[in-house]
Design an enzyme around this catalytic site. Sequence first.
Site, PDB file in Angstrom:
ATOM      1  N   ASP A 473       0.856  -1.171   0.000  1.00  0.00           N
ATOM      2  CA  ASP A 473       0.000   0.000   0.000  1.00  0.00           C
ATOM      3  C   ASP A 473       0.897   1.226   0.000  1.00  0.00           C
ATOM      4  O   ASP A 473       2.034   1.131   0.425  1.00  0.00           O
ATOM      5  CB  ASP A 473      -0.762   0.037   1.337  1.00  0.00           C
ATOM      6  N   ASP A 794      -4.161  -2.329   5.032  1.00  0.00           N
ATOM      7  CA  ASP A 794      -4.657  -1.861   6.312  1.00  0.00           C
ATOM      8  C   ASP A 794      -6.172  -1.832   6.344  1.00  0.00           C
ATOM      9  O   ASP A 794      -6.778  -1.977   7.373  1.00  0.00           O
ATOM     10  CB  ASP A 794      -4.096  -0.469   6.637  1.00  0.00           C
ATOM     11  N   ASP A 798      -8.800  -4.720   1.983  1.00  0.00           N
ATOM     12  CA  ASP A 798      -7.586  -5.472   1.635  1.00  0.00           C
ATOM     13  C   ASP A 798      -7.667  -6.929   2.068  1.00  0.00           C
ATOM     14  O   ASP A 798      -6.793  -7.718   1.749  1.00  0.00           O
ATOM     15  CB  ASP A 798      -6.340  -4.846   2.296  1.00  0.00           C
TER      16      ASP A 798
END
Length: 1173
Positions: A473, A794, A798
């Site tokens: 990310d 997070d 996801d």
Amino acid sequence: MGEMANSSIELHSKPQQPRETPHVGGFGCTLAELRSLMELRGAEALQKIQETYGDVSGLCRRLKTSPTEGLADNTNDLEKRRQIYGQNFIPPKQPKTFLQLVWEALQDVTLIILEVAAIVSLGLSFYAPPGEESEACGNVSGGAEDEGEAEAGWIEGAAILLSVICVVLVTAFNDWSKEKQFRGLQSRIEQEQKFTVIRNGQLLQVPVAALVVGDIAQVKYGDLLPADGVLIQGNDLKIDESSLTGESDHVRKSADKDPMLLSGTHVMEGSGRMVVTAVGVNSQTGIIFTLLGAGGEEEEKKDKKGKQQDGAMDSSQTRAKKQDGAVAMEMQPLKSAEGGEMEEREKKKANVPKKEKSVLQGKLTKLAVQIGKAGLVMSAITVIILVLYFVIETFVVDGRVWLAECTPVYVQYFVKFFIIGVTVLVVAVPEGLPLAVTISLAYSVKKMMKDNNLVRHLDACETMGNATAICSDKTGTLTTNRMTVVQSYLGDTHYKEIPAPSALTPKILDLLVHAISINSAYTTKILPPEKEGALPRQVGNKTECALLGFVLDLKRDFQPVREQIPEDKLYKVYTFNSVRKSMSTVIRMPDGGFRLFSKGASEILLKKCTNILNSNGELRGFRPRDRDDMVKKIIEPMACDGLRTICIAYRDFPANQEPDWDNENEVVGDLTCIAVMGIEDPVRPEVPEAIRKCQRAGITVRMVTGDNINTARAIAAKCGIIQPGEDFLCLEGKEFNRRIRNEKGEIEQERLDKVWPKLRVLARSSPTDKHTLVKGIIDSTTGEQRQVVAVTGDGTNDGPALKKADVGFAMGIAGTDVAKEASDIILTDDNFTSIVKAVMWGRNVYDSISKFLQFQLTVNVVAVIVAFTGACITQDSPLKAVQMLWVNLIMDTFASLALATEPPTESLLLRKPYGRDKPLISRTMMKNILGHAVYQLTIIFTLLFVGELFFDIDSGRNAPLHSPPSEHYTIIFNTFVMMQLFNEINARKIHGERNVFDGIFSNPIFCTIVLGTFGIQIVIVQFGGKPFSCSPLSTEQWLWCLFVGVGELVWGQVIATIPTSQLKCLKEAGHGPGKDEMTDEELAEGEEEIDHAERELRRGQILWFRGLNRIQTQMEVVSTFKRSGSFQGAVRRRSSVLSQLHDVTNLSTPTHVTLSAAKPTSAAGNPGGESIP
């Protein structure tokens, strides 16, 4: 104190009172009432609440709590609630006691064989044959025996037993400490899970286990609900209840339609407040647990309970997952066809797929089995040769007759041969392997805690060492996740820094402050810094914090605005989600009209704007042409500076025409743009270096982000993910999908294979894109080796990608519970550099095992050959049983401790990853193993056959039974151990490095063990005497032994000089599971989402669960016909247990009938339209 005790006794006995007096402990609801309330859903539940309590606030009054202020934080009151309604805690499984572990260690086959041999040997040594005839039995018992020696016959048996006890205790202790470590880790994960509640009107974070009935809890996007409750107020709340009901569609919850929230379910969208009504074993998840654990023999119950609740599971976090898994696992085999095939499949399922068997453990088990088989063959041959030799020698050559009184003497010989055979076997089987893996993993996990990696699944640690790709990310991992507004476009002006409040028209300023303060989660705040001079603390959503920070920078405050319009006065909230990419809030104006504030990604929201505020705060038209202009002049330059752009807009609705609030596209349209903000999230200073290390280590880093492509590219360049002059791709989600899908819209692996190798940045990606990319890379077979992919995430969205990845990293600080639940490792500091440390530890685990193998196998080869040839040529193994066991202890237990705890070095990051298919024993290692074996065998055989001449001592060969230990054999034993000790130092390097002492002092355990072993060896040789078959040696003899030992180090250098590339003949060993075993692997694929603990559920339990299921259904049908009102509860509960079954046809007929009987009624009373299996 006495009073307290009395009151607690009273409280305990109160819940047993009859139902007529519902005011238990002064509360207006009993436990049973609340439990039955939580079994209802939807309209039924609402009706029940209205009939019994009036409304939700009535329920709160009965529970003595305030919907806005929450409970008073009063310890006595909280304690009283725990006494009456229970704690939020499901009792964990009892850990195995040390004695149980000892008993398990004793089950080892080789140890059992040794015990039997030792006991037989002991028994025979106490039987003395009549003295006179011993002559007639031939010179077998030899003349060297004096009185003292005859008595000493029992020592060997006793010594073997003693060493067996040692081995068992060491193994048990290791298991025990491993278990203890794992529990500590588990409880730490659980203590870290906190939940937001309101007590005394203050928002508090309390540990999940501290929740009580009557608490007012704040639920928000991404939470995993830790207890059952009733919704008081919600904004656009959607829940994923699949873990309880098996329904994959998200269920919309609202205070006026369906207010029931259940523990173990995930919040997928929105936010709200609920009053907790059931905790722990009384919550819906808890009830399912008790069902799973109920009935059956006590033992079975314990067994199974433990399996589902591995590791002190006082947290709902693990609970929900385990419970799904348990149901899924136990149900699985029902799917396959009935009959024999099914039995077989179940057997396989019970034995094969434990996900906890990682790549490494798979390779090791296979290797250990192969070595064990070879050892077994060798030991059998040894015994047969010895027996034949003895029989022929005695009865054929010497022509003796078997006399009855001689039987015990002969038997004693056979037992001695048997013991030698077993010893060969014991030395051949590398039982230290599993130990080495465990120690290495446990040690790494413990140390990784210090490096901010909280490992949830042990095998993730080692998989990480093989990682070839990391999909990361952007926000929070590569960047600091401390957002700040650095540029803004307000009233026709592009400000490159924060504008002075005086520069803005009061109207614009006022609108902006209201739009930001109201249209953001009220849980998001900026608090004063904890320490002097630190930055203000950002709490909640970081993007919103940036905007609130901007308000503070404009010398205004958001708190008064929020106090003026509290959260319950908000008319309608459209919360942020990954589809909308925007958030909107509607408030009622004093004149009866409505105002909508909206904020979101600028390219999405600007398309919905038709006006914009000019510098005087007046509206002016905003046409598509103006928008393109703005994108070019404002948004793209901001994005190229690596800023994320957020548009803030509003819309007024007149009082007379209220729109249809459910038609979101209508409502959020025709907006007026107030401002565009450029938010910067600075790259973490240590990230570029970490990414460079990854690239050097052969790991490709890819960035997957929701930001627009320019921002993403700018950040990727700053981090060093993309370098100028490289051939790389940066794609947006849409373009990515266009490239990988065919005309029908299906994803094609071939198309994906063209894209992913060059892809470095995927921007504006949806959660599905991330999952597609990860799955595509893992499944790809192009390239020379399969890819092993790590993913960081997070957000709740996801989850799928984290689960699919080989290793999922969740963010400890910013991560939602759902993400943590799906992950293998939690980064406690949300920092990318911690991932690099995880790679280092993972590679270190792999190397530690290889070092241990290299050492272990050298000893194995030598010891087996020595015992075998020695026995065949001299009828007696040069290394006695007890000595072999000591060698075994050194090389298995101690060496695994010493070599498995080597600390990692930066040099580990200088080589390419091993990948999935690399064998455990490389050519270099094979060269080392065989090279050292040659040296050791040469020395030992020289000593065995000409040693007595060299040292001028008596020969130890052909010594009769029970003869005293000879110096000759003691020297052989001592030399052997010395060579192992020095070879242990050689084994520290496996890639053919020259300097084997490099960093030896950074590992105190290694030094302690080597010196300790040396000390014990001196004691054994000088004072071991008869039990160890040793006779004391002179200083000169000791020096010779040491000299030969040090020769190992010199020889190591010689071996290192031979180039491995020349030795084509050397085979590698210890590959991963071959093609034939793949079928079992495929079997495991399906279950791999399930946590490993449930894998242990055995076939018996599956059958037992089936039985339980049927009984449960039949009981429910009976009780349903008695009540005849609440069909739904029964069917619902039934369906929740059955949800994991896709195939109802396999159920026995009665159950089937029940369901069909239940259908009409339930469908009628089921406005939610939940499908019932």
